[in-house]
Scaffold this active site. Structure first.
Site, short mmCIF file in Angstrom:
data_model
loop_
_atom_site.label_atom_id
_atom_site.label_comp_id
_atom_site.label_asym_id
_atom_site.label_seq_id
_atom_site.Cartn_x
_atom_site.Cartn_y
_atom_site.Cartn_z
N THR A 217 -3.27 -3.98 -7.98
CA THR A 217 -3.35 -3.18 -6.74
C THR A 217 -4.60 -2.30 -6.69
O THR A 217 -4.76 -1.53 -5.76
CB THR A 217 -2.12 -2.25 -6.61
OG1 THR A 217 -2.10 -1.39 -7.76
CG2 THR A 217 -0.83 -3.03 -6.52
N ALA A 270 -1.16 -12.71 -5.58
CA ALA A 270 -1.37 -13.85 -4.68
C ALA A 270 -2.34 -14.87 -5.26
O ALA A 270 -2.40 -16.00 -4.77
CB ALA A 270 -1.87 -13.35 -3.33
N ARG A 395 11.32 13.15 -1.65
CA ARG A 395 11.49 12.25 -0.50
C ARG A 395 12.95 11.81 -0.37
O ARG A 395 13.51 11.78 0.73
CB ARG A 395 10.60 11.02 -0.64
CG ARG A 395 10.89 10.00 0.44
CD ARG A 395 10.03 8.78 0.38
NE ARG A 395 10.01 8.13 -0.92
CZ ARG A 395 9.47 6.95 -1.14
NH1 ARG A 395 8.89 6.30 -0.15
NH2 ARG A 395 9.48 6.41 -2.33
N TYR A 456 -5.06 11.55 1.99
CA TYR A 456 -3.67 11.13 1.73
C TYR A 456 -2.77 11.97 2.63
O TYR A 456 -2.74 13.21 2.51
CB TYR A 456 -3.37 11.39 0.26
CG TYR A 456 -2.04 10.86 -0.22
CD1 TYR A 456 -1.94 9.63 -0.85
CD2 TYR A 456 -0.88 11.60 -0.07
CE1 TYR A 456 -0.73 9.14 -1.31
CE2 TYR A 456 0.34 11.13 -0.52
CZ TYR A 456 0.41 9.90 -1.14
OH TYR A 456 1.61 9.42 -1.59
C1 LIG Z 1 6.17 7.76 -5.45
C2 LIG Z 1 4.98 6.85 -5.55
C3 LIG Z 1 3.75 7.37 -5.88
C4 LIG Z 1 2.64 6.53 -5.97
N1 LIG Z 1 1.44 7.07 -6.36
C5 LIG Z 1 0.36 6.26 -6.51
C6 LIG Z 1 -0.88 6.80 -6.96
O1 LIG Z 1 -1.00 8.00 -7.25
N2 LIG Z 1 -1.91 5.94 -7.10
C7 LIG Z 1 -1.78 4.61 -6.85
O2 LIG Z 1 -2.74 3.87 -7.04
N3 LIG Z 1 -0.63 4.08 -6.39
C8 LIG Z 1 0.44 4.87 -6.24
N4 LIG Z 1 1.63 4.34 -5.80
C9 LIG Z 1 1.71 2.90 -5.48
C10 LIG Z 1 2.11 2.01 -6.68
O3 LIG Z 1 2.72 2.77 -7.68
C11 LIG Z 1 0.88 1.30 -7.24
O4 LIG Z 1 0.47 0.32 -6.31
C12 LIG Z 1 1.08 0.65 -8.61
O5 LIG Z 1 -0.16 0.22 -9.08
C13 LIG Z 1 2.03 -0.52 -8.57
O6 LIG Z 1 2.34 -0.88 -9.91
P1 LIG Z 1 3.69 -1.63 -10.25
O7 LIG Z 1 3.62 -2.03 -11.67
O8 LIG Z 1 4.84 -0.86 -9.82
O9 LIG Z 1 3.51 -2.92 -9.34
P2 LIG Z 1 4.60 -3.64 -8.43
O10 LIG Z 1 5.10 -2.71 -7.40
O11 LIG Z 1 5.58 -4.33 -9.28
O12 LIG Z 1 3.66 -4.72 -7.72
C14 LIG Z 1 2.63 -4.32 -6.84
C15 LIG Z 1 1.81 -5.56 -6.45
O13 LIG Z 1 1.13 -6.06 -7.59
C16 LIG Z 1 1.60 -7.37 -7.93
N5 LIG Z 1 1.73 -7.41 -9.39
C17 LIG Z 1 2.45 -6.58 -10.18
N6 LIG Z 1 2.26 -6.93 -11.47
C18 LIG Z 1 1.41 -7.97 -11.48
C19 LIG Z 1 0.83 -8.78 -12.50
N7 LIG Z 1 1.08 -8.55 -13.78
N8 LIG Z 1 -0.01 -9.78 -12.13
C20 LIG Z 1 -0.30 -10.01 -10.83
N9 LIG Z 1 0.23 -9.29 -9.83
C21 LIG Z 1 1.06 -8.27 -10.15
C22 LIG Z 1 2.91 -7.54 -7.21
O14 LIG Z 1 3.18 -8.90 -6.94
C23 LIG Z 1 2.67 -6.72 -5.96
O15 LIG Z 1 1.93 -7.45 -5.02
C24 LIG Z 1 2.77 5.15 -5.70
C25 LIG Z 1 4.03 4.63 -5.36
C26 LIG Z 1 5.12 5.47 -5.29
C27 LIG Z 1 6.47 4.91 -4.95
#
Ligand SMILES: Cc1cc2nc3c(=O)[nH]c(=O)nc-3n(C[C@H](O)[C@H](O)[C@H](O)COP(=O)(O)OP(=O)(O)OC[C@H]3O[C@@H](n4cnc5c(N)ncnc54)[C@H](O)[C@@H]3O)c2cc1C
Length: 537
Positions: A217, A270, A395, A456
């Site tokens: 991401t 993707a 939230r 933000y």
């Molecule tokens: C309360 C809250 C606060 C947040 N704060 C931030 C912040 O401060 N900064 C920030 O950048 N984001 C933030 N986010 C968004 C989110 O946490 C990020 O996008 C984070 O990087 C997602 O990681 P995850 O492991 O949970 O991925 P997931 O939610 O499991 O997946 C996210 C995407 O990445 C893909 N994916 C996951 N793992 C892989 C892998 N190993 N290979 C290929 N694709 C993969 C998934 O298919 C999906 O498309 C926040 C979200 C919430 C709910």
């Protein structure tokens, strides 16, 4: 190879984090909602777990057999509980759907491979049987990134990477670490700290999000001013695709054509499944110091941050709240302390050796003072630091009391920052106001660059009869405002399904064709996270 000692606790299916950390909304904030926003006093709790509708698993036997051959029967799950925990991410619409009892989009199965080779085998099996695969890290996506989309393929599995949880290698001489994709933020950080290093990546979702998710991401953490964005830290990736494996990086810098790492960073499952990430690590800081500042207004504070970014004399954390967010922080006493009322609060943090912290603090403080800031001392910044990973629980407490709360983000150049701020603020205010639910719109800057910064926004208002539709209307207005002023549709939340319709504004038709060509090359059957990142043709 080193495994973590502590596992991430199982998150709640209908809220952020774990129940033991969640609190009800304090009464004074509930009263504020009624007084300031006219939120009628009404409880709107989640339905209980036994009233949730989950679709039956429709995984065909032949696909099940192939996937079991790849990972072992014990790592293929079709029970309702496991599938519910993989039904979408943690955006407010995701939570509202599940809280109302709707988990009908649940994946048909959850697969937990234990090695890179198993991931490859699963992808091949899914391509053969035309089963969609959603790479699932922490499931903290707020853009629909892990929500099943059955418009192209009716059967969907979630590929949960939790078993890939090792620190594979630490090269202390080069300052690099190879981490498996399923490691969550705290586990990765603990493994590195035990060896004297830090990744320095602390998004607000740190406690649950994974290394692979950060890469997929292009995540940005709260300490990005000091440590950089996650994509800046990546030297190499190991990516499994249905057609084989790619390792796109081998040196700290290279002129060997376009940088293929950039095709997989931000590819959101993707283009392939990231199984390992080699990252630059830094020595664990010997000292940490916090200082808060007050600026007379948001524009003056933003100009001060711009000067910091331009001089390159940056603290590790630099964030600035607008007047409304500052006021609410004071009212909720999260960051209250000694801060005076009015103006805008800025938080700075310094990490490193004692000498570095002392010298950097002196430079930054002089610049902020000259730019119109007044030091508030350490306490308001300490308070922000203590509460920063707890904020997402607020939230859920708001959703429980008839309130809609959600966030969105963008980034733009310094010269376009004020225009973008006004456009998005205005669009959210109007779109929610015209639905009879005037909102509180707050904003902060938390990622700064020599040429610009992120914005933000946090929104709260009374909840309408259909809160998902209510938010979608506001989100559409905000996204259109963002693109109309030339800002990016996302600075760090990624595209998922929620932002994909703006991708044509973001990269143009030809840019989309380039991305589609990549997808067709690595994923000819189109099984990798369908419906995400790229709008349908
Ligand atoms: C309360 C809250 C606060 C947040 N704060 C931030 C912040 O401060 N900064 C920030 O950048 N984001 C933030 N986010 C968004 C989110 O946490 C990020 O996008 C984070 O990087 C997602 O990681 P995850 O492991 O949970 O991925 P997931 O939610 O499991 O997946 C996210 C995407 O990445 C893909 N994916 C996951 N793992 C892989 C892998 N190993 N290979 C290929 N694709 C993969 C998934 O298919 C999906 O498309 C926040 C979200 C919430 C709910």
């Amino acid at each position: 190879m080193t495994a973590p000692q502590h596992r991430t606790p199982e998150p709640m299916w209908n809220a952020w984090g774990t129940a033991s950390e969640a609190d009800p909304l304090p009464e004074h904030l509930r009263a504020l909602l009624t007084d300031a926003l006219g939120v009628p006093r009404r409880d709107t709790p989640s339905v209980p777990r036994d009233q949730v509708r989950i679709r039956e698993s429709a995984l065909p036997d032949v696909a099940r057999a192939s996937i079991q051959d790849a990972v072992g029967a014990e790592h293929l799950h079709t029970d309702e509980h496991t599938r519910l925990l993989h039904t979408g991410g943690k955006s407010t619409p995701d939570l509202l759907r599940r809280r109302s009892g709707d988990a009908d989009e649940a994946p048909d199965a959850v697969v937990r491979p234990g090695t890179h080779e198993e991931v490859e085998l699963v992808l091949r099996a899914c391509a053969r049987h035309r089963v969609a695969v959603i790479a699932f890290g922490g499931g903290t996506s707020v853009v629909g990134g892990v929500s099943p989309d059955r418009s192209a393929l009716p059967v969907v599995v979630a590929l949960d990477l939790a078993r890939l949880d090792r620190l594979l290698e630490l090269d202390t001489e080069s300052g690099t670490a190879t981490l498996q994709a399923g490691l969550r933020g705290p586990e990765a950080e603990r493994l590195l700290r035990e060896r004297g290093f830090t990744l320095g990546h602390f998004p607000q979702s740190f406690e649950y999000a994974s290394i692979g998710g950060f890469a997929a991401t292009r995540s940005s953490g709260q300490a990005s001013a000091g440590y950089g964005r996650f994509d800046d830290m990546v030297l190499d990736l190991r990516v499994a695709t249905p057609r084989g494996t790619i390792r796109p990086g081998r040196a700290p810098a290279s002129a060997a054509g376009p940088d293929l790492r950039q095709l997989f960073l931000g590819s959101e499952g993707a283009f392939g499944v990231v199984t390992e990430v080699t990252v630059r690590v830094r020595p664990a800081p010997a000292e940490t110091r916090h200082e808060a500042w007050s600026f007379p207004d948001f524009a003056t504070g933003a100009a001060a941050l711009r000067q910091l970014a331009r001089t390159g004399s940056l603290p590790t954390v630099a964030r600035l709240s607008d007047e409304t967010e500052t006021g609410l922080n004071l009212a909720s006493s999260e960051v209250g302390g000694s801060a005076p009322s009015g103006g805008c609060l800025a938080v700075t943090t310094y990490e490193g050796t004692a000498e570095h912290v002392g010298a950097r603090h002196a430079e930054v403080a002089e610049l902020l003072r000259a730019a119109g800031g007044t030091s508030l001392g350490a306490e308001p910044a300490d308070s922000w630091d203590r509460g920063r990973f707890h904020a997402p629980y607020l939230r859920d407490a708001l959703l429980d009391v008839n309130t809609l709360a959600e966030t969105l983000e963008t980034a733009t150049t310094w010269s376009n920052l004020d225009r973008t701020y006004r456009a998005v603020h205005g669009a959210l205010t109007e779109a929610l106001g015209e639905q009879g639910t005037p909102p509180l719109v707050m904003c902060h800057v938390s990622h700064i660059y020599p040429t610009g910064a992120s914005l933000y926004f946090t929104v709260a208002c009374a909840r309408a009869a259909d809160p998902v539709a209510q938010w979608q209307h506001a989100k559409r207005a905000a996204g259109d405002a963002i693109t109309s002023v030339g800002a990016t549709i996302t600075h760090h939340h990624a595209v998922g399904s929620d932002h994909r319709d703006w991708m044509v504004e973001e990269v143009g038709e030809l840019g989309l064709d380039v991305l589609r060509a990549v997808k067709e090359t690595v994923d000819p059957e189109g099984v990798l996270n369908p419906g995400k990142l790229l709008p349908p043709k």
